[in-house]
Write an enzyme that holds these catalytic residues in place. Structure first.
Site, PDB file in Angstrom:
ATOM      1  N   ASP A 109       0.832  -1.203   0.000  1.00 36.84           N
ATOM      2  CA  ASP A 109       0.000   0.000   0.000  1.00 36.84           C
ATOM      3  C   ASP A 109       0.867   1.255   0.000  1.00 36.84           C
ATOM      4  OD1 ASP A 109      -1.902   1.951   0.371  1.00 36.84           O
ATOM      5  OD2 ASP A 109      -2.477   1.322   2.389  1.00 36.84           O
ATOM      6  N   ASP A 168      -1.735   5.732  -5.157  1.00 37.61           N
ATOM      7  CA  ASP A 168      -2.076   4.898  -4.005  1.00 37.61           C
ATOM      8  C   ASP A 168      -2.486   3.498  -4.444  1.00 37.61           C
ATOM      9  OD1 ASP A 168      -2.930   3.772  -1.659  1.00 37.61           O
ATOM     10  OD2 ASP A 168      -4.622   5.138  -1.357  1.00 37.61           O
TER      11      ASP A 168
END
Length: 390
Positions: A100, A281
């Site tokens: 992430d 992201d």
């Protein structure tokens, strides 16, 4: 005469240096994602709610209602119900983690997690190599209701054959049902900047920050795929994975994110010189943009409308979708229309992969966007590089 004080100081320094955790010098390495069937189906509005909560924005009422009304149900996995995780060794245990770039924590299910909450998961058991950080705790929560918290250890973590012997590992003592039901996902490995690590009272460094000095370059590159496992390259770029050259743009990391500004955008053949500031992201599924851009996109999709019961824009599953592109310097990054067809919500309707960023304050270039690009995350700038995937 020998200066015994100086000798003692030098000896202590040498011992400290020898004892300091280091990563072996390597040119670079790659880790492949693994496709696994989802154990649960969650409404796409839950993905949207999670993104709002991740960035501490108020979840819009209609999004929250759609996510809450649907909840989670067990489903038989199909070819469209896959997610992608990466194998990581934590201490003596191998876990499937999400990588992430929008967060900076490495947290995992553990032997401290109640057995009812870790059922079906692989989990971390602190062993002889683990050292608990006294007084250190961590806690995360998202807008979809998911949360986790616990203690912190230092332990050996290995990614793609490269190890760091004293990595902060956030061991879960409490995990909400949203994480528990996702039995193929055993935690998260954050790749944002260490300044936003949530460990208290002292934030900890990410795995990448700890190993980047051992790499030939302090970079990692991401090639996520549409309906297929992707790959992360650490320390180098792989020219076989992209076409043309890589275009770089500056990153503003003042908020701890890989934030950049695109110079303009296009929807099909219609273009705008209005800039878009957002973050890259890998931990957010959707592409979240300003309302004006979202509205303009779906104006070009026959039958598209905002459906409050679904918490976002939907359109007929048979609809043709225009491409969406952003301009970065001289480079145009294009998301094919088919990538924006995100999830079936029944009655012949599909939930769109482009949705509103209302209240977040910036755009989120999530997986819907990233799956079309080879993206280089360069800590030396910091900067981001973009090229079309091969």
């Amino acid at each position: 005469m020998v200066n015994t004080s100086l000798l003692a100081a030098l000896t202590a320094y040498a011992v400290a240096v020898a004892a300091a955790p280091t990563a072996p010098q390597v040119k670079g390495f790659s880790v492949n994602q693994v496709a696994v069937p989802k154990g649960v189906y969650r409404h796409p509005a839950a993905q949207l709610a999670k993104a709002y909560g991740k960035y501490h924005a108020t979840v819009p009422t209609q999004v929250a209602a759609a996510a809450a009304a649907t909840g989670s149900v067990t489903t038989n996995p199909t070819s469209n119900d896959e997610e992608y995780i990466t194998q990581v060794t934590v201490g003596d245990d191998t876990l499937g983690l999400d990588f992430d770039t929008g967060s900076a924590d490495l947290w995992v299910f553990s032997s401290q997690t109640p057995s009812s909450e870790r059922s079906g998961h692989d989990y971390y058991t602190p062993g002889s190599s683990a050292q608990k950080i006294d007084g250190a705790t961590w806690s995360i929560s998202y807008g979809d209701g998911s949360s986790a918290s616990g203690d912190v250890y230092k332990d050996k973590v290995t990614v793609g054959g490269v190890s760091y012997d004293s990595q902060a590992v956030e061991s879960a003592e409490k995990v909400s049902s949203e994480f528990t039901q996702d039995t193929e996902n055993d935690g998260l490995l954050g790749l944002a900047f260490s300044s936003i690590n949530t460990v208290q009272p002292t934030p900890q460094k990410t795995f990448f920050d700890n190993v980047k000095s051992s790499l030939s370059e302090p970079i990692f590159a991401v090639a996520l795929k549409h309906n297929a496992p992707g790959v992360y390259d650490f320390g180098y770029t792989d020219s076989s994975k992209y076409t043309g050259s890589i275009t770089y743009t500056d990153v503003d990391n003042s908020q701890g994110f890989w934030s950049f500004t695109a110079d303009g955008y296009s929807i099909g053949s219609d273009s705008s010189s209005d800039s878009i500031t957002g973050i890259a992201d890998t931990g957010t599924t959707l592409l979240l943009l300003d309302d004006s851009i979202v509205d303009a996109y779906y104006e070009q999709v026959n039958g598209a409308s905002y459906d409050s019961s679904q918490g976002g824009y939907v359109f007929p599953s048979s609809a043709s979708l225009p491409d969406f592109s952003v301009t970065i310097g001289d480079y145009t990054a294009t998301v094919p229309g088919e990538y924006i067809s995100f999830a079936d919500v029944g009655n012949g309707q599909t939930f769109g992969g482009i949705q509103s960023n209302s209240g977040i304050g910036f755009s989120i270039f999530g997986d819907v966007f990233l799956k079309s690009q080879y993206v280089v995350f360069d800590a030396s700038g910091p900067r981001l590089g973009f090229a079309a995937q091969a």
